[in-house]
Scaffold this motif. Structure first.
Motif, mmCIF file in Angstrom:
data_model
loop_
_atom_site.group_PDB
_atom_site.id
_atom_site.type_symbol
_atom_site.label_atom_id
_atom_site.label_comp_id
_atom_site.label_asym_id
_atom_site.label_seq_id
_atom_site.Cartn_x
_atom_site.Cartn_y
_atom_site.Cartn_z
ATOM 1 N N THR A 168 0.873 -1.189 0.000
ATOM 2 C CA THR A 168 0.000 0.000 0.000
ATOM 3 C C THR A 168 0.896 1.220 0.000
ATOM 4 N N PRO A 169 0.800 2.047 -1.026
ATOM 5 C CA PRO A 169 1.787 3.133 -1.109
ATOM 6 C C PRO A 169 1.438 4.305 -0.213
ATOM 7 N N GLU A 170 2.356 4.721 0.624
ATOM 8 C CA GLU A 170 2.211 5.956 1.397
ATOM 9 C C GLU A 170 3.481 6.778 1.219
ATOM 10 N N GLY A 171 4.277 6.397 0.252
ATOM 11 C CA GLY A 171 5.469 7.180 -0.041
ATOM 12 C C GLY A 171 6.710 6.727 0.705
ATOM 13 N N ALA A 172 6.596 5.678 1.528
ATOM 14 C CA ALA A 172 7.794 5.187 2.225
ATOM 15 C C ALA A 172 8.182 3.830 1.630
ATOM 16 N N ARG A 173 9.272 3.265 2.161
ATOM 17 C CA ARG A 173 9.707 1.939 1.727
ATOM 18 C C ARG A 173 8.943 0.898 2.547
ATOM 19 N N PHE A 505 -2.802 -2.271 -8.086
ATOM 20 C CA PHE A 505 -4.085 -1.928 -7.447
ATOM 21 C C PHE A 505 -5.264 -2.479 -8.225
ATOM 22 N N GLY A 506 -5.020 -3.529 -9.040
ATOM 23 C CA GLY A 506 -6.103 -4.090 -9.861
ATOM 24 C C GLY A 506 -7.324 -4.387 -9.016
ATOM 25 N N PHE A 507 -7.076 -4.919 -7.815
ATOM 26 C CA PHE A 507 -8.209 -5.314 -6.958
ATOM 27 C C PHE A 507 -9.046 -4.105 -6.561
ATOM 28 N N LEU A 508 -8.402 -2.953 -6.368
ATOM 29 C CA LEU A 508 -9.149 -1.749 -5.977
ATOM 30 C C LEU A 508 -9.972 -1.249 -7.176
ATOM 31 N N LEU A 509 -9.295 -1.222 -8.343
ATOM 32 C CA LEU A 509 -9.999 -0.740 -9.536
ATOM 33 C C LEU A 509 -11.181 -1.655 -9.845
ATOM 34 N N GLU A 510 -10.980 -2.948 -9.632
ATOM 35 C CA GLU A 510 -12.073 -3.889 -9.886
ATOM 36 C C GLU A 510 -13.211 -3.640 -8.893
ATOM 37 N N ALA A 511 -12.832 -3.451 -7.621
ATOM 38 C CA ALA A 511 -13.855 -3.222 -6.591
ATOM 39 C C ALA A 511 -14.692 -1.991 -6.929
ATOM 40 N N PHE A 512 -14.009 -0.973 -7.514
ATOM 41 C CA PHE A 512 -14.728 0.266 -7.838
ATOM 42 C C PHE A 512 -15.804 0.043 -8.909
ATOM 43 N N LYS A 513 -15.705 -1.108 -9.617
ATOM 44 C CA LYS A 513 -16.726 -1.390 -10.635
ATOM 45 C C LYS A 513 -18.006 -1.916 -10.012
#
Ligand code: ASP
Length: 579
Positions: A168-173, A505-513
């Motif tokens: 999950t990107p928050e800008g850190a490693r 983030f495919g799963f998020l984009l899919e969920a948005f459908k």
């Protein structure tokens, strides 16, 4: 029934208890031999200290674990200690039972002198017995419980999200955990529950919260640890203002639980205003010394250094007596922050005393005095450069000159709203998100999103907001993008290809459908809030078992060398150490 070891806590005995036979347990804090047959023992537990009068104490040592039985009595006249909550009483005719002996403590238990932090952390279990940490951990527990109450009361449901996840990107490693069953693959530990909480909204949870552990592999500082706790929240069908109210309620309840006073309404300020007035996106509004716009005054100036896109200044009340060497140091400091130079002026009755005053016209000098509201004895600092640089340098200088100590000036919360959508342009030419890629642009800037070229994208505002307390960024949040097509456009702008977006983030984009509601959320760092409420500069003082600045735990020795068998199971081999 077996007899209880303890009838009372040490710190709770008062005059009302006089005459009672009690049994207290704890650690020997101090021991004073009065005569061969009379000694005083201060016994300590988590509630405080009680003085016990015993018949000889030669075989007792500091930090021995003992049980003391005796009768509570009034202290003799003249020996009452008003500084101690139990100072009016003592336990007399006390009988001591040693429950365990102890080595001498690894550091003095009473000195106010600072003990080396590595030694404190190496023996954290002893350090924890001290007042300061006992008190801080109580503050922490109160804060946790207050924010839980506030969120529950506002209809939020506590949901636990997983620790072993995809990134999950928050800008850190990320910290990663190699998979044994799928060699060559790894889980990430969550930098935040961001995507899961958004998926909870798609899942109809409506109002989610969690006191969440987050892990980010970034350089540590006084206000940063690899792992930290957040109050994480998300809600559906709500406006930005409603989110600010939910969170405002949680922090107000936490502050009240600790200080007994409820902070007032939290003021709002846009990011741009915060930058213009304080030179910071996390202004410490406990003090003034605001940045004052001076560019116009020098529109026609003959002084080359002030022929710049932006000139601003700050006024240091009564700063005129700063020594020349301190002014030279501050000038060097300003240059290290990126300024080309720093102009200072002492405000005197007849003149503005400064090495550059002779290059300015009378009109310019008098306009400076009026605009900065200068009074005799003040010091003025001026910086001329690009807007961003001027704000940056004067913002830091303002803190250097005026920031009050952590426990002074009260609790000044502030909402900073309308953050830019993008922070900078990255090396690959794509903009870098200021918050995270799921942040909704500002409704008035949707057009700009379509038309902006190059650096113009940096002017696009977002619906992202930060909560600031006394100059510390407590947390951030935003209204989220809930439509797949807009999310796709943002990914494209960020230079994230369709394939990359799908992979990450495919799963998020899919969920948005499948019917994503409009939603918004926030998270704030509990460690930081607790530190400020406890009056501590360093979050390590409010964490039971923190890591050092270099990420190590001197007690458990973590990180420890990996067991070769584990590495083999994971299909990993260590590369030779490069020298
Ligand atoms: N996930 C964000 C963070 O950890 C907070 C939020 O946007 O809710 O900073």
């Amino acid at each position: 029934m077996t007899e209880r070891l303890r009838s009372d806590y040490c710190g709770e005995l008062r005059s009302d208890d006089i005459g009672r036979t009690v049994s207290v347990c704890g650690w020997i804090d101090r021991r004073r031999e009065h005569s061969q047959h009379l000694a005083f023992i201060d016994l300590r537990d988590r509630t405080g200290i009680i003085q016990c009068v015993v018949d000889g104490s030669h075989d007792l040592r500091s930090e021995f674990v003992v049980r003391i039985r005796g009768v509570v009595r009034a202290r003799p006249d003249g020996t009452v200690n008003p500084d101690l909550a139990t100072g009016a009483v003592e336990i007399g005719d006390a009988e001591v039972e040693v429950l365990n002996t102890a080595e001498p403590p690894p550091f003095p238990m009473h000195d106010r002198t600072d003990v080396d932090e590595t030694i404190r952390l190496r023996h954290r279990y002893v350090d924890l017995r001290k007042d300061r940490l006992q008190r801080n951990l109580q503050v922490r527990a109160k804060v946790n419980s207050a924010v839980r109450n506030a969120m529950e009361r506002q209809g939020f449901t506590e949901i636990e999200t997983p620790m072993l996840i995809a990134s999950t990107p928050e800008g850190a490693r990320d910290f990663i955990v190699p998979s044994r069953l799928k060699p060559g693959s790894a889980y990430s530990l969550p930098q935040s529950p961001q995507l899961f909480k958004q998926l909870c909204m798609v899942g109809g949870i409506d109002r989610y919260y969690q006191i969440a552990r987050c892990l980010r592999d970034e350089d540590l500082r006084a206000d940063r640890q690899f792992e930290f706790m957040q109050l994480d929240a998300e809600a559906s069908f709500v406006s930005q203002d409603e989110v600010l109210e939910f969170i405002g309620e949680a922090v107000a309840e936490a502050a009240e639980a600790v200080t007994g006073e409820r902070p007032g309404e939290i003021p709002h300020m846009t990011w741009l205003e915060a930058q213009e007035r304080f030179g910071s996106d996390k202004p410490d509004i406990r003090f003034g010394m605001e940045l004052v716009e001076l560019t116009e005054i020098f529109a026609e100036t003959g002084f080359n250094a002030f022929k710049a896109p932006c000139v601003k200044g700050i006024r240091i009340p009564g700063g005129g007596d700063l020594s020349r060497s301190r002014l030279d140091d501050l000038t060097d400091q300003a240059k290290q922050w990126g300024a080309k130079g720093l102009v200072w002026m002492r405000v005197e009755e007849s003149e503005l005393n400064s090495p550059i005053a002779k290059f300015l016209s009378e009109d310019e000098l008098s306009a400076l005095r009026t605009t900065l509201e200068a009074e005799i004895g003040d010091l003025l600092f001026l910086v001329a450069d690009e807007h961003r640089m001027v704000r940056h340098v004067l913002g830091l200088l303002r803190l250097e000159m005026g920031k009050p100590p952590v426990n002074e000036g009260g609790l000044q919360f502030l909402w900073v709203t309308e953050f830019p959508l993008f922070e900078t342009i990255g090396d690959d030419g794509s903009p870098v998100p200021a918050h995270h890629p799921f942040t909704m642009p500002h409704p008035d800037d949707m057009g700009l999103l379509e038309t902006a070229q190059g650096e113009e994208v940096l002017a696009i505002r977002s619906q992202a907001y930060d909560l600031v307390l006394n100059g510390w960024e407590l947390g951030s949040g935003s209204v989220r993008i809930h439509q797949g097509d807009l999310q796709g456009r943002i990914f494209k702008l960020l230079g994230i290809s369709d394939e990359e977006a799908q992979a990450k983030f495919g799963f998020l984009l899919e969920a948005f459908k499948y019917g994503a509601p409009p939603h918004a959320g926030f998270a704030f760092g509990l460690d930081r809030l607790v530190a400020l409420l406890a009056g501590e500069e360093n979050i390590r003082e409010v964490i039971a078992f923190p890591k050092t600045q270099s990420g190590a735990d001197p007690m458990t020795q973590a990180p420890t060398p990996a067991d070769p068998k584990h590495l083999e199971d994971l299909g990993l081999r260590l590369l030779p150490q490069s020298t």
